[in-house]
Design a protein around this motif. Structure first.
Motif, PDB file in Angstrom:
ATOM      1  N   PRO A   5      -4.871  -0.845   4.190  1.00  0.00           N
ATOM      2  CA  PRO A   5      -4.212   0.358   4.729  1.00  0.00           C
ATOM      3  C   PRO A   5      -5.004   0.984   5.874  1.00  0.00           C
ATOM      4  N   ASP A   6      -4.361   1.865   6.613  1.00  0.00           N
ATOM      5  CA  ASP A   6      -4.991   2.530   7.769  1.00  0.00           C
ATOM      6  C   ASP A   6      -6.354   3.118   7.447  1.00  0.00           C
ATOM      7  N   ARG A  19       4.092   0.871   2.176  1.00  0.00           N
ATOM      8  CA  ARG A  19       4.211  -0.074   3.290  1.00  0.00           C
ATOM      9  C   ARG A  19       4.137  -1.501   2.779  1.00  0.00           C
ATOM     10  N   ARG A  28      -9.204   0.542   7.624  1.00  0.00           N
ATOM     11  CA  ARG A  28      -9.050  -0.503   8.636  1.00  0.00           C
ATOM     12  C   ARG A  28     -10.093  -0.456   9.743  1.00  0.00           C
ATOM     13  N   VAL A  45      -4.706  -7.856   4.598  1.00  0.00           N
ATOM     14  CA  VAL A  45      -4.438  -6.651   5.385  1.00  0.00           C
ATOM     15  C   VAL A  45      -4.732  -5.438   4.509  1.00  0.00           C
ATOM     16  N   HIS A  68       0.827  -1.214   0.000  1.00  0.00           N
ATOM     17  CA  HIS A  68       0.000   0.000   0.000  1.00  0.00           C
ATOM     18  C   HIS A  68       0.859   1.262   0.000  1.00  0.00           C
ATOM     19  N   GLU A 102       4.694  -4.466   7.554  1.00  0.00           N
ATOM     20  CA  GLU A 102       4.461  -3.194   8.256  1.00  0.00           C
ATOM     21  C   GLU A 102       2.979  -2.984   8.543  1.00  0.00           C
ATOM     22  N   GLU A 103       2.123  -3.374   7.595  1.00  0.00           N
ATOM     23  CA  GLU A 103       0.681  -3.200   7.797  1.00  0.00           C
ATOM     24  C   GLU A 103       0.178  -4.094   8.935  1.00  0.00           C
ATOM     25  N   HIS A 104       0.737  -5.284   9.067  1.00  0.00           N
ATOM     26  CA  HIS A 104       0.334  -6.159  10.179  1.00  0.00           C
ATOM     27  C   HIS A 104       0.793  -5.593  11.517  1.00  0.00           C
ATOM     28  N   HIS A 159      -7.093  -1.999  -1.478  1.00  0.00           N
ATOM     29  CA  HIS A 159      -5.634  -1.895  -1.358  1.00  0.00           C
ATOM     30  C   HIS A 159      -5.104  -0.597  -1.965  1.00  0.00           C
ATOM     31  N   ALA A 211       1.128  -2.387  12.123  1.00  0.00           N
ATOM     32  CA  ALA A 211       0.225  -1.251  12.362  1.00  0.00           C
ATOM     33  C   ALA A 211      -1.135  -1.729  12.840  1.00  0.00           C
ATOM     34  N   GLU A 212      -1.631  -2.802  12.219  1.00  0.00           N
ATOM     35  CA  GLU A 212      -2.939  -3.341  12.610  1.00  0.00           C
ATOM     36  C   GLU A 212      -2.903  -3.836  14.056  1.00  0.00           C
TER      37      GLU A 212
END
Length: 506
Positions: free
Chosen positions: A290-291, A175, A294, A288, A168, A179-181, A505, A183-184
């Motif tokens: 992006p922010d 990211r 989410r 996953v 993303h 990195e997304e995991h 995504h 952040a999640e």
């Protein structure tokens, strides 16, 4: 079976006993029985559909659990290279056509600037060829662009794990899935101490790269989310590899020795067994978002976490009562009601049991690992389906089954398969400790009869491969299972590179 010196050395290196080898060869020869199912689990009939009040209650249970210091871990199966994600691109590079002919490749090139990895790819094309991606496309050098993405001399995306691919865009950069995991996890699994514990299963070849990426990303993500990350990794154990056979059932050999393959994601039950936390979330690396997209994910992670905590606390309280002696008939009936209505375990033979037998039966059913599984409406994506299946003791309980476990020649079973409305997108939260807080030995709860045999091509030879009972299928067969409907917005897998062009995504 006669084993030679090479065979014995391979077994010793992998930590596999001769007894286990013999059992696997027997499975390859005999096959596996199909599972007997009572019916598909559907909303209100095996799958819980929550009201807004129930959702709010579950979230508050989760928030309270974290505030009291609950020990939480997020496990992400992320082993293996992403080569299947790029199979269309490999086929194009190795094919006879120099221009994209099919819809997949046309879409890839038409929307190439929308991929999060575009700027990296563009920079690499300038380095390799002295031309930008768009200039190469204008010159119809399509294959050069794809090679820059998937080849070792380029970004090497054809061999890297999905964890390390740019999924993303974020302002100024991109990211990776890893990195997304992280952040999640920061948004629903941060402990009272501000720590987010995340565990990735990684292939041995990729361990150094994953560690480097984590070190690179850790600082700015911790600053952004106000947490501290505690990363751990593990490798699928060689002792879980399975032997391959020729089509006639004899062992398949290479270089004079037995040939073993990774036993599928079911092998990860051993990795899960090594983890120590009170609550463990499990979710695939490629699911996953992006922010900005989410919100639903975070909400429903808290909801299934809260349901697990609530159900486990109730089961533990019953186990405590049962451990002190035989309860009253009223208490036993309340417990049976819990088994039936909450855990969807039907038990037609309890009427014939005396009070002591009934108490022992209830304890044996309650004191086992727990899981809550998010179920989404099936819109054509592959995945295990929820069914109410028969157990060896005659009880019926919720299971997540693959279609290969259901008899293709049984018309009634196939009708039930078609009537299944939901599937599990690998969205689980689990408890692996008993009512006293001691860890269960998870391999004890695997139904070994739920593996399956697949046919593979190995250097031009057709072989039979043994797939272990899947992690969320047979490997968790003897667990207590609660199925909860979650919105399809929480499921956004990336199976092919073009899936990264989906709105979820972008």
């Amino acid at each position: 079976m006669e084993l030679n010196a090479i065979d014995l050395e391979i077994l010793k290196t992998k930590g596999i006993s001769e007894e286990k080898l013999a059992e696997e060869l027997r499975m390859l020869a005999d096959g596996f029985p199909f599972l007997k199912i009572e019916r598909p689990a559907t909303p209100g009939n095996g799958i819980s559909v929550l009201s807004p009040e129930m959702e709010e209650k579950a979230q508050s249970i989760w928030d309270e659990y974290l505030s009291k210091g609950g020990k939480v871990l997020k496990m992400v199966p992320a082993s293996g290279a992403a080569s299947r994600m790029f199979k269309n691109l490999f086929a194009f590079v190795n094919g006879k056509h120099d221009k994209p002919k099919d819809d997949f490749m046309k879409k890839f090139f038409e929307e190439i600037e929308n991929f999060a990895f575009f700027s990296q790819l563009n920079f690499l094309c300038l380095s390799l060829y002295g031309l930008s991606v768009n200039s190469l496309i204008k010159e119809k050098r399509y294959k050069d662009v794809v090679k820059a993405l998937i080849d070792q001399e380029g970004l090497n995306y054809g061999q890297l794990p999905k964890a390390l691919l740019s999924f993303h865009r974020v302002p100024g950069t991109s990211r990776t899935a890893l990195e997304e995991h992280l952040a999640e996890g920061a948004q629903y699994a941060a402990g009272k101490d501000g720590k987010v514990r995340v565990h990735f299963t990684v292939s041995e070849d990729h361990l150094p790269l994953v560690a480097m990426k984590f070190e690179e990303a850790k600082g700015h993500l911790e600053h952004e989310y106000g947490v501290e990350f505690d990363l751990s990794t593990s490798v699928q154990k060689p002792s879980t590899d399975t032997v391959a056979a020729n089509l006639d059932g004899t062992p398949y050999r290479e270089k004079g020795g037995l040939f073993f393959r990774p036993g599928g994601h079911g092998a990860l039950i051993e990795n899960l067994n090594d983890l120590n936390a009170d609550v463990i979330f499990i979710k695939n690396i490629d699911n996953v978002v992006p922010d900005s997209l989410r919100e639903d994910t975070i909400k429903y992670k808290k909801i299934i976490g809260g349901i697990l905590v609530g159900v486990k606390q109730k089961a533990d309280s019953y186990c405590k009562i049962l451990s002190k002696g035989v309860p009253t008939d009223e208490q036993l009936n309340e417990m049976l009601d819990f088994l039936h209505k909450v855990l969807c375990i039907t038990h037609d033979n309890t009427a014939e049991m005396d009070t002591k037998q009934k108490a022992d039966y209830i304890f044996s059913k309650l004191n086992r690992p727990f899981r809550v599984c998010g179920m989404v409406k099936n819109e054509g994506e592959p995945g295990g389906g929820p069914f109410l299946a028969y157990n060896p003791d005659g009880t019926v309980s919720p299971q997540i089954l693959e279609s290969t476990q259901i008899d293709p020649d049984n018309k009634e079973a196939q009708k039930m398969l078609k009537e299944s409305t939901h599937f599990n997108p690998v969205d689980l939260v689990v408890s692996t400790k008993d009512w006293k807080g001691n860890k269960f030995n998870l391999p004890d709860y695997v139904d070994k009869a739920t593996g399956f045999i697949s046919q593979k091509s190995r250097e031009g030879v057709e072989i039979k491969a043994l797939e272990l009972p899947g992690l969320w299928n047979g490997a968790m067969s003897d667990w207590n299972t609660v199925l909860v409907e979650v919105p399809v917005s929480t499921f956004n897998p990336v199976k092919t590179v073009n899936d990264l062009l989906r709105p979820a995504h972008q």
